[in-house]
Design a protein around this motif. Structure first.
Motif, PDB file in Angstrom:
ATOM      1  N   VAL A 172     -89.904  69.214 -68.521  1.00  0.00           N
ATOM      2  CA  VAL A 172     -90.691  70.420 -68.832  1.00  0.00           C
ATOM      3  C   VAL A 172     -91.678  70.842 -67.745  1.00  0.00           C
ATOM      4  O   VAL A 172     -91.932  72.043 -67.564  1.00  0.00           O
ATOM      5  CB  VAL A 172     -91.446  70.250 -70.167  1.00  0.00           C
ATOM      6  CG1 VAL A 172     -90.476  70.049 -71.315  1.00  0.00           C
ATOM      7  CG2 VAL A 172     -92.459  69.109 -70.112  1.00  0.00           C
ATOM      8  N   LEU A 173     -92.246  69.890 -67.024  1.00  0.00           N
ATOM      9  CA  LEU A 173     -93.303  70.258 -66.074  1.00  0.00           C
ATOM     10  C   LEU A 173     -92.812  71.183 -64.960  1.00  0.00           C
ATOM     11  O   LEU A 173     -93.488  72.168 -64.635  1.00  0.00           O
ATOM     12  CB  LEU A 173     -93.949  68.992 -65.485  1.00  0.00           C
ATOM     13  CG  LEU A 173     -94.671  68.090 -66.503  1.00  0.00           C
ATOM     14  CD1 LEU A 173     -95.301  66.895 -65.803  1.00  0.00           C
ATOM     15  CD2 LEU A 173     -95.720  68.865 -67.291  1.00  0.00           C
ATOM     16  N   PRO A 174     -91.629  70.929 -64.348  1.00  0.00           N
ATOM     17  CA  PRO A 174     -91.161  71.876 -63.322  1.00  0.00           C
ATOM     18  C   PRO A 174     -90.911  73.276 -63.883  1.00  0.00           C
ATOM     19  O   PRO A 174     -91.100  74.275 -63.182  1.00  0.00           O
ATOM     20  CB  PRO A 174     -89.849  71.240 -62.828  1.00  0.00           C
ATOM     21  CG  PRO A 174     -89.950  69.803 -63.189  1.00  0.00           C
ATOM     22  CD  PRO A 174     -90.727  69.768 -64.467  1.00  0.00           C
ATOM     23  N   VAL A 175     -90.500  73.355 -65.139  1.00  0.00           N
ATOM     24  CA  VAL A 175     -90.248  74.652 -65.758  1.00  0.00           C
ATOM     25  C   VAL A 175     -91.550  75.415 -65.959  1.00  0.00           C
ATOM     26  O   VAL A 175     -91.648  76.611 -65.678  1.00  0.00           O
ATOM     27  CB  VAL A 175     -89.511  74.465 -67.099  1.00  0.00           C
ATOM     28  CG1 VAL A 175     -89.439  75.779 -67.866  1.00  0.00           C
ATOM     29  CG2 VAL A 175     -88.114  73.917 -66.862  1.00  0.00           C
ATOM     30  N   ILE A 176     -92.573  74.721 -66.452  1.00  0.00           N
ATOM     31  CA  ILE A 176     -93.881  75.364 -66.636  1.00  0.00           C
ATOM     32  C   ILE A 176     -94.399  75.890 -65.308  1.00  0.00           C
ATOM     33  O   ILE A 176     -94.864  77.035 -65.201  1.00  0.00           O
ATOM     34  CB  ILE A 176     -94.879  74.370 -67.265  1.00  0.00           C
ATOM     35  CG1 ILE A 176     -94.446  74.018 -68.687  1.00  0.00           C
ATOM     36  CG2 ILE A 176     -96.290  74.946 -67.258  1.00  0.00           C
ATOM     37  CD1 ILE A 176     -95.237  72.891 -69.308  1.00  0.00           C
ATOM     38  N   THR A 177     -94.314  75.059 -64.283  1.00  0.00           N
ATOM     39  CA  THR A 177     -94.795  75.470 -62.962  1.00  0.00           C
ATOM     40  C   THR A 177     -94.019  76.671 -62.440  1.00  0.00           C
ATOM     41  O   THR A 177     -94.605  77.641 -61.929  1.00  0.00           O
ATOM     42  CB  THR A 177     -94.653  74.298 -61.974  1.00  0.00           C
ATOM     43  OG1 THR A 177     -95.460  73.201 -62.435  1.00  0.00           O
ATOM     44  CG2 THR A 177     -95.115  74.705 -60.581  1.00  0.00           C
ATOM     45  N   ALA A 178     -92.696  76.648 -62.584  1.00  0.00           N
ATOM     46  CA  ALA A 178     -91.867  77.746 -62.077  1.00  0.00           C
ATOM     47  C   ALA A 178     -92.160  79.051 -62.796  1.00  0.00           C
ATOM     48  O   ALA A 178     -92.257  80.119 -62.171  1.00  0.00           O
ATOM     49  CB  ALA A 178     -90.387  77.382 -62.216  1.00  0.00           C
ATOM     50  N   ILE A 179     -92.305  78.996 -64.102  1.00  0.00           N
ATOM     51  CA  ILE A 179     -92.584  80.220 -64.861  1.00  0.00           C
ATOM     52  C   ILE A 179     -93.925  80.813 -64.441  1.00  0.00           C
ATOM     53  O   ILE A 179     -94.036  82.022 -64.197  1.00  0.00           O
ATOM     54  CB  ILE A 179     -92.567  79.937 -66.376  1.00  0.00           C
ATOM     55  CG1 ILE A 179     -91.139  79.642 -66.841  1.00  0.00           C
ATOM     56  CG2 ILE A 179     -93.131  81.129 -67.152  1.00  0.00           C
ATOM     57  CD1 ILE A 179     -91.048  79.240 -68.310  1.00  0.00           C
ATOM     58  N   LEU A 180     -94.944  79.969 -64.347  1.00  0.00           N
ATOM     59  CA  LEU A 180     -96.273  80.494 -64.029  1.00  0.00           C
ATOM     60  C   LEU A 180     -96.382  80.970 -62.583  1.00  0.00           C
ATOM     61  O   LEU A 180     -97.181  81.862 -62.287  1.00  0.00           O
ATOM     62  CB  LEU A 180     -97.336  79.435 -64.338  1.00  0.00           C
ATOM     63  CG  LEU A 180     -97.521  79.153 -65.836  1.00  0.00           C
ATOM     64  CD1 LEU A 180     -98.507  78.021 -66.056  1.00  0.00           C
ATOM     65  CD2 LEU A 180     -97.974  80.407 -66.571  1.00  0.00           C
TER      66      LEU A 180
END
Length: 286
Positions: free
Chosen positions: A83-91
């Motif tokens: 989940v962490l790479p996804v959160i970073t990419a979206i933001l």
């Protein structure tokens, strides 16, 4: 449509108005969630997030642990790695996006908020990690308190109630009081449709959804494409969009403040149309 006393959430300094119900789009970063079209990789995430935001999603709910009945266990490290790479990419691409982290683990919740998540969505209501409530209160972000018994692996064997609505309310009340005693300000209640409840119990609870407004907290409803719909209609989850919209409309009439869905556009349309009907109904009562 019944009103709840609490109409705003403070998401990292940004006030979200729930006077008009909000829609939360589901992004499952898992290989085994029950609805295949909601499973996305990091590469697919940005396009899906962009579409959901364009269609009117207020929140994006990111989950790295499938909570479907009988789902395999995943370590906290693997969940965080999903989940962490996804959160970073979206933001990085959509800095104004409000991200909810769907986890029952305090360590994953803390890392997600540190990475920019604005809400914590805990399917266990704090029952699977004793550190969760203290972590949430310390982080100061809104918390979705959901009702569940047992674990994702055992919950369906625990769907035994004399009165499902009353018992879920009573069990949520205990958890809610504990959270409030720790100073948690923004709490959203989720009755937990499908979690330790049979389809019959889900329909019974939905028919009494307005009773959850007694807590004067926003209520989130997550019925999207669930077994309750497709087993009742003898169809598949892929065919359950229309049924989802029907039950979401009922939930809105009974006071739901947030709809958690796989299909954002259709949920936003339900909110708009239901809102218009409520407006004219209220005009008639004057």
């Amino acid at each position: 449509m019944p009103k709840v006393t609490k109409k705003t959430l403070n998401c990292r300094g940004r006030l979200v108005d729930l006077a008009t119900p909000a829609v939360m789009g589901i992004l499952n970063i898992t290989p085994d969630s029950f609805f295949a079209n909601s499973r996305v990789s990091v590469e697919m995430t940005l396009a899906t997030a962009e579409r959901m935001l364009h269609e009117g999603a207020t929140f994006l709910d990111i989950g790295g642990y499938s909570t479907r009945p009988g789902a395999a266990d995943v370590s906290p490290d693997e969940e965080a790695d999903r989940v962490l790479p996804v959160i970073t990419a979206i933001l990085e691409n959509f800095p104004n996006a409000l991200i909810s982290i769907d986890t029952f683990r305090a360590s994953v919740a803390r890392q997600a908020v540190d990475s920019g998540a604005s809400l914590i969505n805990d399917v266990s209501g704090g029952t699977l990690d004793p550190a969760m409530f203290g972590t949430v209160a310390g982080l100061g972000v809104p918390y979705i308190l959901m009702h569940m018994r047992g674990t994702p692996q055992t919950m369906q064997s625990m769907a035994t109630y004399t009165n499902v609505t009353t018992e879920v309310i009573d069990e949520l009340a205990i958890r809610l009081a504990e959270l409030r005693s720790l100073g948690q300000k923004d709490i959203i209640l989720d009755p937990g449709f499908g979690f330790a409840k049979t389809p019959t119990q889900n329909f019974e609870m939905l028919s009494h959804l307005q009773n959850f407004n007694l807590f004067e907290e926003p209520v989130l409803v997550g019925l999207s494409r669930k077994t309750t719909i497709w087993k009742t209609l003898n169809i598949s989850a892929d065919e359950a969009l229309n049924g989802t919209t029907v039950l979401n409309t009922v939930a809105l009439h009974k006071g739901a403040s947030i709809l958690r869905v796989h299909d954002v556009r259709e949920a936003v349309e339900a909110v708009k149309l239901t809102g218009q009907l409520t407006f004219f109904f209220n005009q008639y009562l004057r």
